[in-house]
Design an enzyme around this catalytic site. Structure first.
Site, PDB file in Angstrom:
ATOM      1  N   ARG A  62       0.835  -1.395  -0.055  1.00  0.00           N
ATOM      2  CA  ARG A  62       0.028  -0.084  -0.231  1.00  0.00           C
ATOM      3  C   ARG A  62       0.722   1.198  -0.055  1.00  0.00           C
ATOM      4  O   ARG A  62       1.077   2.264  -0.806  1.00  0.00           O
ATOM      5  CB  ARG A  62      -0.847   0.058   0.698  1.00  0.00           C
ATOM      6  N   TYR A 115     -15.825  14.422 -16.520  1.00  0.00           N
ATOM      7  CA  TYR A 115     -16.222  12.800 -16.646  1.00  0.00           C
ATOM      8  C   TYR A 115     -16.925  12.831 -16.033  1.00  0.00           C
ATOM      9  O   TYR A 115     -16.956  14.078 -14.396  1.00  0.00           O
ATOM     10  CB  TYR A 115     -14.864  11.982 -16.858  1.00  0.00           C
ATOM     11  N   ASP A 187      -6.273  16.862 -16.092  1.00  0.00           N
ATOM     12  CA  ASP A 187      -6.711  15.677 -16.544  1.00  0.00           C
ATOM     13  C   ASP A 187      -6.451  15.656 -17.956  1.00  0.00           C
ATOM     14  O   ASP A 187      -6.621  15.801 -18.942  1.00  0.00           O
ATOM     15  CB  ASP A 187      -8.611  15.677 -15.796  1.00  0.00           C
ATOM     16  N   LYS A 212      -7.633   4.005 -19.809  1.00  0.00           N
ATOM     17  CA  LYS A 212      -7.828   4.629 -20.828  1.00  0.00           C
ATOM     18  C   LYS A 212      -6.219   4.548 -21.744  1.00  0.00           C
ATOM     19  O   LYS A 212      -6.069   3.290 -21.959  1.00  0.00           O
ATOM     20  CB  LYS A 212      -9.032   6.144 -21.151  1.00  0.00           C
TER      21      LYS A 212
HETATM   22  C1  LIG Z   1     -12.391   7.362 -17.339  1.00  0.00           C
HETATM   23  C2  LIG Z   1     -11.877   9.004 -17.241  1.00  0.00           C
HETATM   24  C3  LIG Z   1     -12.222   9.079 -16.056  1.00  0.00           C
HETATM   25  C4  LIG Z   1     -12.296   8.419 -14.561  1.00  0.00           C
HETATM   26  O1  LIG Z   1     -11.290   6.912 -14.019  1.00  0.00           O
HETATM   27  P1  LIG Z   1     -11.040   5.833 -13.904  1.00  0.00           P
HETATM   28  O2  LIG Z   1      -9.710   4.677 -14.344  1.00  0.00           O
HETATM   29  O3  LIG Z   1     -12.828   5.119 -14.326  1.00  0.00           O
HETATM   30  O4  LIG Z   1     -11.566   5.864 -12.577  1.00  0.00           O
HETATM   31  C5  LIG Z   1     -11.848  10.880 -15.397  1.00  0.00           C
HETATM   32  N1  LIG Z   1     -11.255  10.870 -16.108  1.00  0.00           N
HETATM   33  C6  LIG Z   1     -12.132  10.912 -17.419  1.00  0.00           C
HETATM   34  C7  LIG Z   1     -11.303  12.252 -18.742  1.00  0.00           C
HETATM   35  C8  LIG Z   1     -11.694   9.436 -17.720  1.00  0.00           C
HETATM   36  O5  LIG Z   1     -12.237   9.710 -19.215  1.00  0.00           O
END
Ligand SMILES: *Cc1c(COP(=O)(O)O)cnc(C)c1O
Length: 397
Positions: A62, A115, A187, A212
């Site tokens: 962790r 998101y 992000d 992603k």
């Molecule tokens: C999918 C996504 C998230 C969230 O991520 P997870 O891995 O599903 O928790 C945050 N920001 C963007 C732009 C995303 O496409």
């Protein structure tokens, strides 16, 4: 051993070699998966010293793991930041960063198209700790600046935005943040460090849903944060330790493998998306198409300035709105009807009822997510097969 200095290496080279090279113990060329929860101490004294932070060393996954550390080293290199930290998911990373920066009574300013999970965190969960979010149309920098007050602890933006593909001026936001002495958090999931380099434009903290494009194969949920070493160290020692959204060693390894091909995959995602966007733009049954690489995109100039290429995401609306869009999603055969994005497989979905169903009808309208908007993550198939699939599905409408 070669004397090659990795700090001078180009992006694609760092993607292949940035995790630290051959394992000195065994010669393993691929970073081993250290699937171990705990690590033995050489003595009780050493254990106490590691716990006290007086000696470096692993002791419990962790709080650190060699496979995780290799991924963190590589991501810090790729984003041009000092340090990185893995999380169990993108939402783990986003909530972790916000909770590290905000206390009860504070607020954050955010772009209004984010998101759907991030929007829900703002709307439902953060208010339980008395943290408020001011969501503004961040394509207008005057709106961003006027939302900031003495209780604002960060500016959060997503560009290109999910799912509107609006582009936000990163350097402009960085200037505002500097003036108000707050960090700019980005992000960078849609662009990846290959297409967009926010730290070079003045951003302070980078977040990825590594689920992603970083993973790239639709098989891993994970998140990443890149920033200054003192911020990342504190995030690891406090937020990650106490809230526990830790990545597994296997998932860290899957991301390391994904990163090796990141530029190769992104080049193909971008080229395919451009072909598909052009096809849709000229199709008589399509109302509109939004892709940052089309000169018809309202912020095409800004996208050209701050991105190397324009990514693999497209949004569009079929003539006839939502019912026609649903028909299309039910009629495609090669493209998969599923949420998520950045996979090898092309994925199609309906944000208003799926990924962005956390926005109510009024919010959807305010931020420009129309009822008929369809989101397409263009995959790595042959582009002519993707357009053929769309052509056949559009025939059925
Ligand atoms: C999918 C996504 C998230 C969230 O991520 P997870 O891995 O599903 O928790 C945050 N920001 C963007 C732009 C995303 O496409």
């Amino acid at each position: 051993m070669s004397k090659f200095d990795l700090s001078t290496a180009k992006f694609a080279t760092l993607c292949v070699h940035g995790s630290g090279g051959v394992d000195p113990l065994t010669g393993a060329v691929s970073v081993p998966i250290y699937q171990s929860s705990t690590f033995a101490f050489k003595s009780a004294k050493q254990g106490a010293a590691i716990f006290a932070g007086e000696e470096e060393g692993y002791f419990y996954t962790r709080l650190g793991n060699p496979t995780q550390a290799a991924l963190e080293r590589e991501m810090a290199f790729l984003e041009g930041g000092e340090a990185a930290l893995c999380f169990a998911s993108g939402m783990g990373a986003i909530s972790g960063v916000i909770l590290a920066l905000c206390r009860s009574g504070d607020n954050l300013v955010s772009s209004d198209t984010v998101y759907g999970g991030t929007h829900n965190l703002y709307k439902e969960t953060l208010p339980m700790w008395n943290i408020q979010t001011r969501e503004v149309n961040a394509t207008d920098l005057t709106k961003v600046e006027s939302a900031i007050d003495e209780k604002t602890r960060l500016l959060f933006i997503e560009t290109p935005a999910n799912p509107t593909l609006s582009i936000i001026d990163i350097s402009g936001c960085a200037e505002i943040c500097k003036k108000h002495n707050i960090p700019l958090v980005i992000d960078n999931t849609f662009a990846t460090p290959y297409l967009q380099r926010p730290i070079e434009m003045g951003a302070n903290i980078i977040i990825h849903s590594a689920t992603k494009y970083i993973g790239g194969h639709g098989d891993t949920i994970a998140g990443l944060v890149v920033g200054k070493k003192d911020f990342v160290d504190n995030l690891r020692a406090k937020i990650l330790r106490d809230l526990g959204a830790v990545i597994s060693p296997l998932n860290a390894w899957l991301l390391l493998r994904g990163l090796k091909t990141l530029p190769v995959r992104m080049d193909r995602h971008c080229a395919n998306a451009f072909e598909v966007a052009k096809f849709l733009a000229f199709h008589p049954k399509i109302n509109w198409v939004k892709y940052p690489g089309l000169s018809t995109h309202p912020q095409y100039q800004l996208a050209s300035r701050q991105m190397k290429k324009f990514g693999g995401m497209i949004t569009f609306e079929v003539k006839g709105g939502r019912p026609a869009g649903e028909k299309l999603m039910n009629s495609v055969g090669l493209i998969t009807l599923a949420v998520s994005l950045g996979d090898c497989d092309s994925l199609i979905e309906h944000p208003a009822s799926m990924t962005h169903s956390t926005y109510n009808a009024q919010e959807l309208e305010e931020v420009g997510i129309s009822e008929g908007l369809i989101r397409l993550s263009v995959g790595l198939e042959d582009p002519s097969d993707i357009t053929t699939d769309l052509k056949l599905a559009l025939k059925k409408i």
